[in-house]
Design a protein around this motif. Structure first.
Motif, PDB file in Angstrom:
ATOM      1  N   GLU A  49       0.823  -1.218   0.000  1.00 29.96           N
ATOM      2  CA  GLU A  49       0.000   0.000   0.000  1.00 29.96           C
ATOM      3  C   GLU A  49       0.853   1.263   0.000  1.00 29.96           C
ATOM      4  OE1 GLU A  49      -4.036  -0.882   2.395  1.00 29.96           O
ATOM      5  OE2 GLU A  49      -2.194  -1.287   3.528  1.00 29.96           O
ATOM      6  N   LEU A  50       2.089   1.163   0.461  1.00 28.09           N
ATOM      7  CA  LEU A  50       2.955   2.332   0.558  1.00 28.09           C
ATOM      8  C   LEU A  50       3.852   2.527  -0.660  1.00 28.09           C
ATOM      9  CD1 LEU A  50       3.848   2.088   4.327  1.00 28.09           C
ATOM     10  CD2 LEU A  50       2.247   3.650   3.225  1.00 28.09           C
ATOM     11  N   ARG A  51       3.675   1.681  -1.685  1.00 28.90           N
ATOM     12  CA  ARG A  51       4.437   1.887  -2.925  1.00 28.90           C
ATOM     13  C   ARG A  51       4.099   3.230  -3.540  1.00 28.90           C
ATOM     14  NH1 ARG A  51       3.670  -3.988  -5.664  1.00 28.90           N
ATOM     15  NH2 ARG A  51       4.945  -5.124  -4.160  1.00 28.90           N
ATOM     16  N   GLU A  52       2.813   3.578  -3.499  1.00 35.23           N
ATOM     17  CA  GLU A  52       2.388   4.914  -3.928  1.00 35.23           C
ATOM     18  C   GLU A  52       1.138   5.301  -3.159  1.00 35.23           C
ATOM     19  OE1 GLU A  52       2.948   6.811  -7.899  1.00 35.23           O
ATOM     20  OE2 GLU A  52       0.798   6.375  -8.000  1.00 35.23           O
ATOM     21  N   ARG A  73      10.683   4.456  -0.157  1.00 36.06           N
ATOM     22  CA  ARG A  73      12.018   4.278  -0.744  1.00 36.06           C
ATOM     23  C   ARG A  73      12.368   2.809  -0.896  1.00 36.06           C
ATOM     24  NH1 ARG A  73      15.968   8.837   1.952  1.00 36.06           N
ATOM     25  NH2 ARG A  73      14.762  10.599   1.203  1.00 36.06           N
ATOM     26  N   GLY A  74      12.038   2.029   0.096  1.00 36.34           N
ATOM     27  CA  GLY A  74      12.341   0.600   0.083  1.00 36.34           C
ATOM     28  C   GLY A  74      11.567  -0.076   1.188  1.00 36.34           C
ATOM     29  N   THR A  75      11.466  -1.390   1.132  1.00 33.61           N
ATOM     30  CA  THR A  75      10.734  -2.137   2.142  1.00 33.61           C
ATOM     31  C   THR A  75      11.284  -1.827   3.528  1.00 33.61           C
ATOM     32  OG1 THR A  75      10.334  -3.891   0.558  1.00 33.61           O
ATOM     33  CG2 THR A  75      10.028  -4.440   2.879  1.00 33.61           C
ATOM     34  N   GLY A  76      10.393  -1.462   4.428  1.00 30.27           N
ATOM     35  CA  GLY A  76      10.791  -1.187   5.803  1.00 30.27           C
ATOM     36  C   GLY A  76      11.335   0.209   6.047  1.00 30.27           C
ATOM     37  N   ASP A  77      11.555   0.990   5.007  1.00 27.59           N
ATOM     38  CA  ASP A  77      12.059   2.357   5.170  1.00 27.59           C
ATOM     39  C   ASP A  77      10.932   3.230   5.697  1.00 27.59           C
ATOM     40  OD1 ASP A  77      13.012   5.049   4.698  1.00 27.59           O
ATOM     41  OD2 ASP A  77      14.502   4.165   3.373  1.00 27.59           O
ATOM     42  N   TRP A  82       8.469  12.185  -2.386  1.00 24.99           N
ATOM     43  CA  TRP A  82       7.513  12.831  -3.288  1.00 24.99           C
ATOM     44  C   TRP A  82       7.812  12.406  -4.716  1.00 24.99           C
ATOM     45  CZ3 TRP A  82       8.343  17.517  -6.455  1.00 24.99           C
ATOM     46  CH2 TRP A  82       7.161  18.024  -6.987  1.00 24.99           C
ATOM     47  N   ARG A  83       6.745  12.066  -5.449  1.00 27.14           N
ATOM     48  CA  ARG A  83       6.895  11.627  -6.838  1.00 27.14           C
ATOM     49  C   ARG A  83       6.177  12.525  -7.822  1.00 27.14           C
ATOM     50  NH1 ARG A  83       6.555   5.161  -5.855  1.00 27.14           N
ATOM     51  NH2 ARG A  83       8.552   5.022  -4.791  1.00 27.14           N
ATOM     52  N   GLY A  84       5.498  13.530  -7.310  1.00 29.37           N
ATOM     53  CA  GLY A  84       4.802  14.472  -8.180  1.00 29.37           C
ATOM     54  C   GLY A  84       3.418  14.764  -7.671  1.00 29.37           C
ATOM     55  N   ASP A  85       2.714  15.615  -8.406  1.00 22.49           N
ATOM     56  CA  ASP A  85       1.347  16.005  -8.053  1.00 22.49           C
ATOM     57  C   ASP A  85       0.404  15.550  -9.163  1.00 22.49           C
ATOM     58  OD1 ASP A  85       2.171  17.302  -5.723  1.00 22.49           O
ATOM     59  OD2 ASP A  85       2.469  19.197  -6.762  1.00 22.49           O
ATOM     60  N   THR A  86      -0.845  15.384  -8.805  1.00 18.06           N
ATOM     61  CA  THR A  86      -1.872  14.998  -9.764  1.00 18.06           C
ATOM     62  C   THR A  86      -3.165  15.728  -9.415  1.00 18.06           C
ATOM     63  OG1 THR A  86      -2.945  13.093 -10.809  1.00 18.06           O
ATOM     64  CG2 THR A  86      -2.605  12.976  -8.438  1.00 18.06           C
TER      65      THR A  86
END
Length: 90
Positions: A49-52, A73-77, A82-86
């Motif tokens: 769920e935290l991938r994006e 950033r990675g599993t457990g991080d 931020w990857r952008g806005d939509t």
């Protein structure tokens, strides 16, 4: 104190009177973008769920109703970059 400094260490979506982190919850740090410095409660969220994560914000590129996209950033991080806005949903 400016707006950015005021928001640091506060929890995204929490009431202004109770905006600090609680000891019984797990938080991720939002890094970059319009919500930089805020904490996101991830207590009941899986790594998948935290991938994006799309978080509603009034201060992003698309203004009120827009969303800021963050991803782990990675599993457990405990940081979400931020990857952008939509635009928000129609």
């Amino acid at each position: 104190m400016d707006e950015v400094e005021f928001l640091r260490g506060r929890v995204y979506g929490a009431d202004h009177e109770d905006a600090g982190p609680r000891p019984d919850r797990v938080y991720a740090h939002l890094v970059g973008g319009p919500l930089d410095g805020l904490l996101l409660d991830v207590t009941d969220r899986s790594d998948r769920e935290l991938r994006e994560v799309a978080l509603t914000t009034e201060i992003g590129r698309y203004g009120p109703g827009g969303r800021a996209l963050y991803g782990r950033r990675g599993t457990g991080d405990n940081r979400l970059d931020w990857r952008g806005d939509t635009p928000g949903a129609p």
